[in-house]
Structures are given as structure tokens and as C-alpha cells.
Design an enzyme around this catalytic site. Structure first.
Site, PDB file in Angstrom:
ATOM      1  N   TRP A 275       0.672  -1.274  -0.082  1.00 25.45           N
ATOM      2  CA  TRP A 275       0.113  -0.107   0.205  1.00 25.45           C
ATOM      3  C   TRP A 275       0.887   1.234   0.106  1.00 25.45           C
ATOM      4  CZ3 TRP A 275      -4.989   0.357  -1.082  1.00 25.45           C
ATOM      5  CH2 TRP A 275      -5.542   1.510  -0.850  1.00 25.45           C
TER       6      TRP A 275
ATOM      7  N   GLY B 266       4.920  -3.557   5.192  1.00 21.23           N
ATOM      8  CA  GLY B 266       3.723  -2.511   5.583  1.00 21.23           C
ATOM      9  C   GLY B 266       2.334  -3.397   5.701  1.00 21.23           C
ATOM     10  N   SER B 267       1.226  -2.826   5.138  1.00 23.41           N
ATOM     11  CA  SER B 267      -0.067  -3.388   5.200  1.00 23.41           C
ATOM     12  C   SER B 267      -0.264  -4.534   4.248  1.00 23.41           C
ATOM     13  CB  SER B 267      -1.161  -2.414   5.156  1.00 23.41           C
ATOM     14  OG  SER B 267      -1.209  -1.905   3.676  1.00 23.41           O
ATOM     15  N   SER B 268      -1.524  -5.108   4.334  1.00 24.82           N
ATOM     16  CA  SER B 268      -1.876  -6.168   3.389  1.00 24.82           C
ATOM     17  C   SER B 268      -2.125  -5.549   1.953  1.00 24.82           C
ATOM     18  CB  SER B 268      -2.939  -6.889   3.793  1.00 24.82           C
ATOM     19  OG  SER B 268      -4.114  -6.014   4.284  1.00 24.82           O
ATOM     20  N   GLY B 269      -2.025  -4.393   1.777  1.00 26.30           N
ATOM     21  CA  GLY B 269      -2.249  -3.602   0.407  1.00 26.30           C
ATOM     22  C   GLY B 269      -1.588  -4.319  -0.612  1.00 26.30           C
TER      23      GLY B 269
END
Length: 136
Positions: A29, A63-66
Site C-alpha cells: 500500500w 507494510g499493510s496487506s495492500g
């Protein structure tokens, strides 16, 4: 002279393209612009380079699961990498690979540091191999 590296296939299939070597993990993300495939993550060593049509080599995802969403959008836009070779698996990268569905290899027996950005690389995710062809 071609160099063959052996590892573990993660996503089956075969693809080739110029290598883009990322020297740091990439955030899903906010890491890439899916419209262009350009790395937009602030402070990333490969900021401004495009993953589109490349064999993306990277240490892992952060980071995120983006990862899954951004790389899925890149695939729909035609700006995704053709294959991925990586060092460290985590849930973000696993989900991204499941969505992206491009050949992927990890766990190379030989250090992938011999691969340079621009080398022609052939990835076989079924056999778990990476073939490097240099123009030297």
C-alpha cells in the site's frame, strides 16, 4: 554465459524479462502506483523505477496487506511485473502472489546478488529455477 540458480517454486509458470533489483523490501500500500507500475514509496532506494514488465527481485514485502490490492490493480492496468523472485516470505507477499498469479521463486541456493538490474532473467516457478542471461 547463462547462469542457472535453483530455489523453490512458489507460483507455477514461466516468464522472462529484464530484472529490476530492489535492495529494500517494498510496501504494497503506497509502494507502487498501479497505474504506471512506478515505485512511489518515499525513501525507497528504487523510487521512480517501474516494475511493469520486469522480473522483480526483492528481499520481501512490508507494510499493510495492500500488496494484494495494489498489485491486482497493476495487473489489470498491465503494469505488473512478469515474475517475482524474493528472499523472505510473509503473509503480505503470499497474499499478493496469490492475487497476482505470476511465476515466483524463493529460497535460492546461490545468492541472487549476482543478478543486476537490466539482466534478462527467465523464471520457472514450476521448476523453481532462475536463469540469468547477460549481454556482457
Amino acid at each position: 554465459m547463462p547462469e542457472l540458480l535453483r530455489g523453490r517454486g512458489v507460483v507455477p509458470g514461466r516468464a522472462s524479462g529484464p530484472a529490476l533489483v530492489c535492495t529494500a523490501p517494498l510496501s504494497g500500500w503506497g509502494g507502487i502506483d498501479p497505474r504506471s507500475g512506478t515505485i512511489v514509496e518515499s525513501g525507497h532506494p528504487q523510487h521512480g523505477r517501474s516494475v511493469a514488465g520486469t522480473v522483480l527481485l526483492l528481499p520481501g514485502a512490508k507494510g499493510s496487506s495492500g500488496w494484494s490490492g495494489q498489485f491486482h490493480l497493476a495487473k489489470l492496468q498491465g503494469t505488473a511485473p512478469r515474475a517475482i523472485v524474493f528472499t523472505r516470505m510473509n503473509s503480505k507477499l503470499a497474499l499478493g502472489l496469490a492475487v497476482l498469479r505470476v511465476p515466483a521463486v524463493t529460497g535460492l541456493v546461490t545468492d541472487p546478488a549476482t543478478i543486476r538490474t537490466g539482466d534478462l532473467v527467465e523464471v520457472d516457478g514450476t521448476a523453481g529455477t532462475v536463469l540469468i542471461r547477460r549481454e556482457d
